[in-house]
Design a protein around this motif. Structure first.
Motif, PDB file in Angstrom:
ATOM      1  N   LYS A   1       0.826  -1.208   0.000  1.00 17.57           N
ATOM      2  CA  LYS A   1       0.000   0.000   0.000  1.00 17.57           C
ATOM      3  C   LYS A   1       0.870   1.272   0.000  1.00 17.57           C
ATOM      4  O   LYS A   1       0.633   2.197  -0.789  1.00 17.57           O
ATOM      5  CB  LYS A   1      -0.879  -0.036   1.266  1.00 17.57           C
ATOM      6  CG  LYS A   1      -1.999   0.941   1.309  1.00 17.57           C
ATOM      7  CD  LYS A   1      -2.876   0.642   2.544  1.00 17.57           C
ATOM      8  CE  LYS A   1      -3.627   1.884   2.965  1.00 17.57           C
ATOM      9  NZ  LYS A   1      -4.367   1.667   4.234  1.00 17.57           N
ATOM     10  N   THR A   2       1.874   1.292   0.853  1.00 15.93           N
ATOM     11  CA  THR A   2       2.716   2.486   0.970  1.00 15.93           C
ATOM     12  C   THR A   2       3.538   2.694  -0.291  1.00 15.93           C
ATOM     13  O   THR A   2       3.755   3.830  -0.731  1.00 15.93           O
ATOM     14  CB  THR A   2       3.644   2.365   2.197  1.00 15.93           C
ATOM     15  OG1 THR A   2       2.870   1.957   3.320  1.00 15.93           O
ATOM     16  CG2 THR A   2       4.312   3.684   2.507  1.00 15.93           C
TER      17      THR A   2
ATOM     18  N   ALA B   1       1.416   4.344  -2.892  1.00 12.61           N
ATOM     19  CA  ALA B   1       1.209   5.769  -2.584  1.00 12.61           C
ATOM     20  C   ALA B   1       2.451   6.596  -2.942  1.00 12.61           C
ATOM     21  O   ALA B   1       2.345   7.676  -3.536  1.00 12.61           O
ATOM     22  CB  ALA B   1       0.863   5.939  -1.103  1.00 12.61           C
TER      23      ALA B   1
ATOM     24  N   ARG C   1      -5.928  12.876  -2.148  1.00 13.17           N
ATOM     25  CA  ARG C   1      -5.487  11.551  -1.667  1.00 13.17           C
ATOM     26  C   ARG C   1      -5.375  11.507  -0.141  1.00 13.17           C
ATOM     27  O   ARG C   1      -4.734  10.599   0.401  1.00 13.17           O
ATOM     28  CB  ARG C   1      -4.122  11.192  -2.256  1.00 13.17           C
ATOM     29  CG  ARG C   1      -4.182  10.444  -3.577  1.00 13.17           C
ATOM     30  CD  ARG C   1      -4.426  11.370  -4.734  1.00 13.17           C
ATOM     31  NE  ARG C   1      -4.218  10.689  -6.015  1.00 13.17           N
ATOM     32  CZ  ARG C   1      -4.324  11.316  -7.183  1.00 13.17           C
ATOM     33  NH1 ARG C   1      -4.650  12.591  -7.248  1.00 13.17           N
ATOM     34  NH2 ARG C   1      -4.117  10.630  -8.304  1.00 13.17           N
TER      35      ARG C   1
ATOM     36  N   MET D   1      -3.810  13.619   1.913  1.00  9.66           N
ATOM     37  CA  MET D   1      -2.580  14.177   2.481  1.00  9.66           C
ATOM     38  C   MET D   1      -2.765  15.689   2.569  1.00  9.66           C
ATOM     39  O   MET D   1      -2.838  16.371   1.551  1.00  9.66           O
ATOM     40  CB  MET D   1      -1.385  13.826   1.587  1.00  9.66           C
ATOM     41  CG  MET D   1      -1.121  12.316   1.534  1.00  9.66           C
ATOM     42  SD  MET D   1       0.175  11.846   0.336  1.00  9.66           S
ATOM     43  CE  MET D   1      -0.828  11.355  -1.087  1.00  9.66           C
TER      44      MET D   1
ATOM     45  N   ALA E   1       1.595  13.453   5.569  1.00  7.56           N
ATOM     46  CA  ALA E   1       1.376  12.224   4.807  1.00  7.56           C
ATOM     47  C   ALA E   1       1.795  11.023   5.644  1.00  7.56           C
ATOM     48  O   ALA E   1       2.138   9.978   5.102  1.00  7.56           O
ATOM     49  CB  ALA E   1       2.162  12.282   3.500  1.00  7.56           C
TER      50      ALA E   1
ATOM     51  N   ASP F   1       0.064   8.967   7.504  1.00 15.26           N
ATOM     52  CA  ASP F   1      -0.781   7.781   7.332  1.00 15.26           C
ATOM     53  C   ASP F   1      -0.567   7.129   5.968  1.00 15.26           C
ATOM     54  O   ASP F   1      -0.639   5.910   5.828  1.00 15.26           O
ATOM     55  CB  ASP F   1      -2.269   8.161   7.462  1.00 15.26           C
ATOM     56  CG  ASP F   1      -2.636   8.486   8.902  1.00 15.26           C
ATOM     57  OD1 ASP F   1      -1.839   8.177   9.812  1.00 15.26           O
ATOM     58  OD2 ASP F   1      -3.717   9.070   9.112  1.00 15.26           O
ATOM     59  N   THR F   2      -0.331   7.944   4.957  1.00 10.56           N
ATOM     60  CA  THR F   2      -0.269   7.452   3.576  1.00 10.56           C
ATOM     61  C   THR F   2       1.148   7.037   3.175  1.00 10.56           C
ATOM     62  O   THR F   2       1.359   5.979   2.582  1.00 10.56           O
ATOM     63  CB  THR F   2      -0.748   8.561   2.612  1.00 10.56           C
ATOM     64  OG1 THR F   2      -1.943   9.125   3.151  1.00 10.56           O
ATOM     65  CG2 THR F   2      -1.006   8.017   1.231  1.00 10.56           C
TER      66      THR F   2
END
Lengths: 159, 159
Positions: free
Chosen positions: A30-31, A34, B123, B125, B143, B145-146
């Motif tokens: 997932k990361t 992103a 997204r 962020m 960012a 979390d992402t």
């Protein structure tokens, strides 16, 4: 510049060139997607580090079966590394448990890891984890109190 | 390559080049000396960010009087930035309080900050802090979390 692309000098690690910046993450698939969107590149392949029999990995002085999934992005002068710990114990797992992930270390290409480790230890920065990868060896030094970060020493074996 | 030394592309930030890696530290004089020893270079000068009247700094949507001491090391393809928060509130102060310091963000040179901020917000962020420095503007985007990290957008004004 040496054949490894680093400027060697008389500092404790022998170079001022940061070659990698690494993050510990909970979900590398997932990361990684992103980051690929943010950087405008394709998601890189995800590799898994070698098992203990090949890596000889040691954490806090003891052999560890910990492994990790890795992904690398070329980001100009540095590579961005994502690390998802598999199993434990390791500096990656401890960092994930303590901080929920985040930026973990910067890396240097060194020559003579043992001598570098001794010089850093004299300043209170101690080896926490070490292991082999195909063609070289990595060493993590806990410099969080002194430098505010873990540093990694990468040494490629002469072939 | 543009005149700013970045490779612009179609990703969310418009470039894959990381130009800075930054740590938040508790004592910049002490930490800067330790990094200088490790890197084999002289300790750099320590600067203080501009006051609110010049920076127009905003944190979480409100003007903030927070400032910071900064020190920069040239580390090959990237600059290493040390940041010691002065006063608050700021992303630096919150990070120091939450984590006791450590690696805080990677930075990109961008063009058209507002458009980049909009694309990142779509997204999830979000902009957390923004301010001006002599000749340009910085923007921090949460960012964590992402991407597992804060990212900074640096934009130098055309002169």
């Amino acid at each position: 510049m040496t054949d490894k692309g680093t400027d060697m000098n008389e500092g404790l690690v022998g170079t001022n060139v940061i070659c990698q910046v690494a993050l510990v993450v909970r979900d590398i698939e997932k990361t990684s997607k992103a980051w690929a969107d943010v950087l405008g590149v394709a998601p890189p392949p995800i590799r898994v580090t070698a098992p203990l029999a090949e890596s000889g990995a040691r954490y806090k002085g003891k052999p560890t079966s910990a492994r990790a999934k890795l992904a690398f992005f070329d980001c100009g002068g540095v590579r961005l590394e994502l690390i998802e710990p598999i199993g434990g114990p390791s500096t990656w797992k401890d960092f994930l448990d303590a901080h929920g992930g985040g930026m973990h270390h910067v890396a240097f290409q060194v020559k003579g890891t043992d001598a570098v480790v001794r010089r850093l230890a004299e300043r209170g920065m101690n080896l926490v984890q070490q292991g082999k990868y195909a063609g070289g060896q990595y060493t993590y030094v806990d410099a969080e109190d002194t430098l505010g970060a873990v540093i990694e020493l990468l040494e490629n074996f002469d072939t």
